[in-house]
Design a protein around this motif. Structure first.
Motif, PDB file in Angstrom:
ATOM      1  N   GLY A  15       0.886  -1.177   0.116  1.00  0.00           N
ATOM      2  CA  GLY A  15       0.240  -0.130  -0.017  1.00  0.00           C
ATOM      3  C   GLY A  15       0.705   1.099  -0.051  1.00  0.00           C
ATOM      4  O   GLY A  15       0.421   2.249  -0.663  1.00  0.00           O
ATOM      5  N   GLU A  16       1.823   1.160   0.784  1.00  0.00           N
ATOM      6  CA  GLU A  16       2.882   2.365   0.822  1.00  0.00           C
ATOM      7  C   GLU A  16       3.838   2.464  -0.384  1.00  0.00           C
ATOM      8  O   GLU A  16       4.071   3.572  -1.009  1.00  0.00           O
ATOM      9  N   HIS A  17       4.274   1.224  -1.042  1.00  0.00           N
ATOM     10  CA  HIS A  17       5.158   1.242  -1.847  1.00  0.00           C
ATOM     11  C   HIS A  17       5.222   0.620  -3.258  1.00  0.00           C
ATOM     12  O   HIS A  17       5.614   0.866  -4.125  1.00  0.00           O
ATOM     13  N   GLY A  18       3.708   0.258  -3.438  1.00  0.00           N
ATOM     14  CA  GLY A  18       3.412  -0.525  -4.713  1.00  0.00           C
ATOM     15  C   GLY A  18       3.966  -1.747  -4.855  1.00  0.00           C
ATOM     16  O   GLY A  18       4.904  -2.371  -4.009  1.00  0.00           O
ATOM     17  N   TYR A  19       3.680  -2.382  -5.821  1.00  0.00           N
ATOM     18  CA  TYR A  19       4.245  -3.770  -6.277  1.00  0.00           C
ATOM     19  C   TYR A  19       5.961  -3.561  -6.312  1.00  0.00           C
ATOM     20  O   TYR A  19       6.694  -4.316  -5.767  1.00  0.00           O
ATOM     21  N   ASN A  20       6.196  -2.772  -7.186  1.00  0.00           N
ATOM     22  CA  ASN A  20       7.576  -2.798  -7.677  1.00  0.00           C
ATOM     23  C   ASN A  20       8.660  -2.145  -6.166  1.00  0.00           C
ATOM     24  O   ASN A  20       9.629  -2.652  -6.090  1.00  0.00           O
ATOM     25  N   GLY A  21       8.140  -1.282  -5.464  1.00  0.00           N
ATOM     26  CA  GLY A  21       8.760  -0.990  -4.375  1.00  0.00           C
ATOM     27  C   GLY A  21       8.620  -1.808  -3.109  1.00  0.00           C
ATOM     28  O   GLY A  21       9.328  -1.752  -2.266  1.00  0.00           O
ATOM     29  N   GLY A  22       7.611  -2.636  -3.220  1.00  0.00           N
ATOM     30  CA  GLY A  22       7.346  -3.526  -2.073  1.00  0.00           C
ATOM     31  C   GLY A  22       8.349  -4.685  -2.063  1.00  0.00           C
ATOM     32  O   GLY A  22       8.747  -5.103  -3.008  1.00  0.00           O
ATOM     33  N   SER A  23       8.665  -4.955  -0.563  1.00  0.00           N
ATOM     34  CA  SER A  23       9.795  -5.925  -0.430  1.00  0.00           C
ATOM     35  C   SER A  23       9.304  -7.024   0.472  1.00  0.00           C
ATOM     36  O   SER A  23       8.897  -6.963   1.426  1.00  0.00           O
ATOM     37  N   LEU A  24       9.547  -8.185  -0.439  1.00  0.00           N
ATOM     38  CA  LEU A  24       9.264  -9.530   0.581  1.00  0.00           C
ATOM     39  C   LEU A  24      10.080  -9.513   1.916  1.00  0.00           C
ATOM     40  O   LEU A  24       9.586 -10.186   2.989  1.00  0.00           O
ATOM     41  N   ALA A  25      11.378  -9.039   1.651  1.00  0.00           N
ATOM     42  CA  ALA A  25      12.163  -9.047   2.756  1.00  0.00           C
ATOM     43  C   ALA A  25      11.643  -8.115   4.017  1.00  0.00           C
ATOM     44  O   ALA A  25      11.820  -8.493   5.051  1.00  0.00           O
ATOM     45  N   GLN A  26      11.072  -7.149   3.588  1.00  0.00           N
ATOM     46  CA  GLN A  26      10.623  -6.099   4.741  1.00  0.00           C
ATOM     47  C   GLN A  26       9.412  -6.568   5.200  1.00  0.00           C
ATOM     48  O   GLN A  26       9.011  -6.487   6.585  1.00  0.00           O
ATOM     49  N   PHE A  99      -4.165   0.368  -0.210  1.00  0.00           N
ATOM     50  CA  PHE A  99      -3.602  -0.609  -1.058  1.00  0.00           C
ATOM     51  C   PHE A  99      -4.779  -1.074  -2.156  1.00  0.00           C
ATOM     52  O   PHE A  99      -4.275  -1.092  -3.519  1.00  0.00           O
ATOM     53  N   PHE A 100      -5.938  -1.292  -2.049  1.00  0.00           N
ATOM     54  CA  PHE A 100      -6.913  -1.519  -3.345  1.00  0.00           C
ATOM     55  C   PHE A 100      -7.095  -0.606  -4.112  1.00  0.00           C
ATOM     56  O   PHE A 100      -6.849  -0.579  -5.364  1.00  0.00           O
ATOM     57  N   ILE A 101      -7.221   0.767  -3.639  1.00  0.00           N
ATOM     58  CA  ILE A 101      -7.133   1.839  -4.796  1.00  0.00           C
ATOM     59  C   ILE A 101      -5.836   2.216  -5.620  1.00  0.00           C
ATOM     60  O   ILE A 101      -5.909   2.338  -6.486  1.00  0.00           O
ATOM     61  N   ARG A 102      -4.886   1.971  -4.608  1.00  0.00           N
ATOM     62  CA  ARG A 102      -3.370   2.121  -5.343  1.00  0.00           C
ATOM     63  C   ARG A 102      -3.359   1.275  -6.333  1.00  0.00           C
ATOM     64  O   ARG A 102      -2.908   1.346  -7.442  1.00  0.00           O
ATOM     65  N   SER A 103      -3.372   0.007  -5.892  1.00  0.00           N
ATOM     66  CA  SER A 103      -3.253  -1.249  -6.769  1.00  0.00           C
ATOM     67  C   SER A 103      -4.196  -1.382  -7.966  1.00  0.00           C
ATOM     68  O   SER A 103      -3.858  -1.680  -9.347  1.00  0.00           O
ATOM     69  N   THR A 104      -5.313  -0.756  -8.120  1.00  0.00           N
ATOM     70  CA  THR A 104      -6.427  -0.664  -9.141  1.00  0.00           C
ATOM     71  C   THR A 104      -5.959   0.238 -10.031  1.00  0.00           C
ATOM     72  O   THR A 104      -6.302   0.007 -11.320  1.00  0.00           O
ATOM     73  N   TYR A 105      -5.247   1.378  -9.710  1.00  0.00           N
ATOM     74  CA  TYR A 105      -4.948   2.550 -10.818  1.00  0.00           C
ATOM     75  C   TYR A 105      -3.366   2.221 -11.097  1.00  0.00           C
ATOM     76  O   TYR A 105      -2.967   2.750 -12.077  1.00  0.00           O
ATOM     77  N   LEU A 106      -2.610   1.507 -10.196  1.00  0.00           N
ATOM     78  CA  LEU A 106      -1.332   1.558 -10.434  1.00  0.00           C
ATOM     79  C   LEU A 106      -0.873   0.141 -10.582  1.00  0.00           C
ATOM     80  O   LEU A 106      -0.091  -0.510  -9.789  1.00  0.00           O
ATOM     81  N   THR A 107      -1.529  -0.616 -11.405  1.00  0.00           N
ATOM     82  CA  THR A 107      -1.151  -2.062 -11.630  1.00  0.00           C
ATOM     83  C   THR A 107       0.030  -2.485 -12.292  1.00  0.00           C
ATOM     84  O   THR A 107       0.610  -2.066 -13.263  1.00  0.00           O
ATOM     85  N   PRO A 108       0.587  -3.465 -11.670  1.00  0.00           N
ATOM     86  CA  PRO A 108       1.839  -4.062 -12.155  1.00  0.00           C
ATOM     87  C   PRO A 108       1.551  -4.681 -13.574  1.00  0.00           C
ATOM     88  O   PRO A 108       0.551  -5.420 -13.644  1.00  0.00           O
ATOM     89  N   PRO A 109       2.137  -4.529 -14.634  1.00  0.00           N
ATOM     90  CA  PRO A 109       1.929  -4.679 -15.978  1.00  0.00           C
ATOM     91  C   PRO A 109       1.859  -5.951 -16.055  1.00  0.00           C
ATOM     92  O   PRO A 109       0.820  -6.488 -16.839  1.00  0.00           O
ATOM     93  N   ALA A 112      -1.769  -7.265 -14.877  1.00  0.00           N
ATOM     94  CA  ALA A 112      -2.787  -6.547 -15.144  1.00  0.00           C
ATOM     95  C   ALA A 112      -3.962  -7.224 -15.692  1.00  0.00           C
ATOM     96  O   ALA A 112      -5.155  -6.949 -15.235  1.00  0.00           O
ATOM     97  N   GLN A 113      -3.942  -8.338 -16.400  1.00  0.00           N
ATOM     98  CA  GLN A 113      -4.902  -9.149 -16.986  1.00  0.00           C
ATOM     99  C   GLN A 113      -5.691  -9.642 -15.952  1.00  0.00           C
ATOM    100  O   GLN A 113      -6.823  -9.659 -15.651  1.00  0.00           O
ATOM    101  N   THR A 114      -4.965 -10.172 -14.846  1.00  0.00           N
ATOM    102  CA  THR A 114      -5.659 -10.806 -13.699  1.00  0.00           C
ATOM    103  C   THR A 114      -6.596  -9.859 -12.789  1.00  0.00           C
ATOM    104  O   THR A 114      -7.542  -9.950 -12.210  1.00  0.00           O
ATOM    105  N   LEU A 115      -5.811  -8.609 -12.648  1.00  0.00           N
ATOM    106  CA  LEU A 115      -6.280  -7.584 -11.587  1.00  0.00           C
ATOM    107  C   LEU A 115      -7.397  -6.806 -12.530  1.00  0.00           C
ATOM    108  O   LEU A 115      -8.407  -6.389 -11.850  1.00  0.00           O
ATOM    109  N   THR A 116      -7.295  -6.800 -13.859  1.00  0.00           N
ATOM    110  CA  THR A 116      -8.469  -6.133 -14.592  1.00  0.00           C
ATOM    111  C   THR A 116      -9.758  -6.938 -14.432  1.00  0.00           C
ATOM    112  O   THR A 116     -10.698  -6.480 -14.403  1.00  0.00           O
ATOM    113  N   LYS A 117      -9.570  -8.223 -14.384  1.00  0.00           N
ATOM    114  CA  LYS A 117     -10.858  -9.085 -14.375  1.00  0.00           C
ATOM    115  C   LYS A 117     -11.432  -8.794 -12.911  1.00  0.00           C
ATOM    116  O   LYS A 117     -12.481  -8.408 -12.900  1.00  0.00           O
TER     117      LYS A 117
END
Length: 186
Positions: A15-26, A99-109, A112-117
């Motif tokens: 929610g804070e960093h998006g998919y690309n900035g999100g870290s499994l380590a964190q 997280f939901f709003i951010r992910s809806t508009y800033l979808t990891p490419p 995209a297909q799964t999230l768009t559905k």
């Protein structure tokens, strides 16, 4: 218990960093486990992301359904204007909503297909919910047109929440609500 902690940490992190900035380590660190242990619960970063997106979407649907079914006989101004204000408050209060709003508009490419559905499921559900409500109101357009217009208003406010901040959100809300309300009632 660890799975629930992972999900909560993932909501916060993505929610804070998006998919690309999100870290499994964190996420692992916040949960108190090693990164490799995440794979006990989720096969990949993508699987975790999709799981929390679906959960967040269902939470938002439940919120909207509850809001629309409570006080069903309220007027348009008494019901729908406060709902738009509540959506903005939820963005600030709940990491799941953010997280939901951010992910809806800033979808990891690549997702995209799964999230768009899933997003279309959400939008179609809301359209029907609002259309059902508008059938009980005295409006000058069809219930479907009113529902679609209300969704367009909500959509523009989601974007303003992401990019503009509270002052710009309120400015857009008041101006667009006035036009929307007059457009469906005059």
């Amino acid at each position: 218990m660890t799975r629930a902690k992972l999900i909560q940490a993932a909501f916060h992190n993505f929610g804070e960093h998006g998919y690309n900035g999100g870290s499994l380590a964190q996420i692992a660190e916040e949960t108190g486990i090693k990164k490799q242990s995440i794979y006990t619960y989720f096969k990949s970063k993508d699987e975790l992301y999709l799981a929390i997106y679906e959960r967040a979407m269902l939470n938002e649907l439940e919120f909207m359904k509850a809001a629309m079914t409570s006080y069903a006989q309220q007027s348009i101004e008494e019901k729908l204007l406060p709902l738009l204000q509540q959506v903005e408050q939820r963005m600030g209060q709940y990491v799941e909503t953010k997280f939901f709003i951010r992910s809806t508009y800033l979808t990891p490419p690549h997702l995209a297909q799964t999230l768009t559905k899933l997003t279309y499921y959400y939008l179609d559900y809301l359209e029907q919910l609002f259309e059902d409500y508008f059938t009980t109101q005295h409006i000058t357009v069809s219930p479907q047109e009113a529902a679609i217009s209300y969704l367009a208003l909500l959509d523009s406010l989601y974007v303003e929440m992401l990019y503009g901040g509270n002052e710009r959100f309120l400015k857009r809300l008041h101006a667009s609500w006035k036009i929307f309300y007059k457009g469906i009632t005059n």
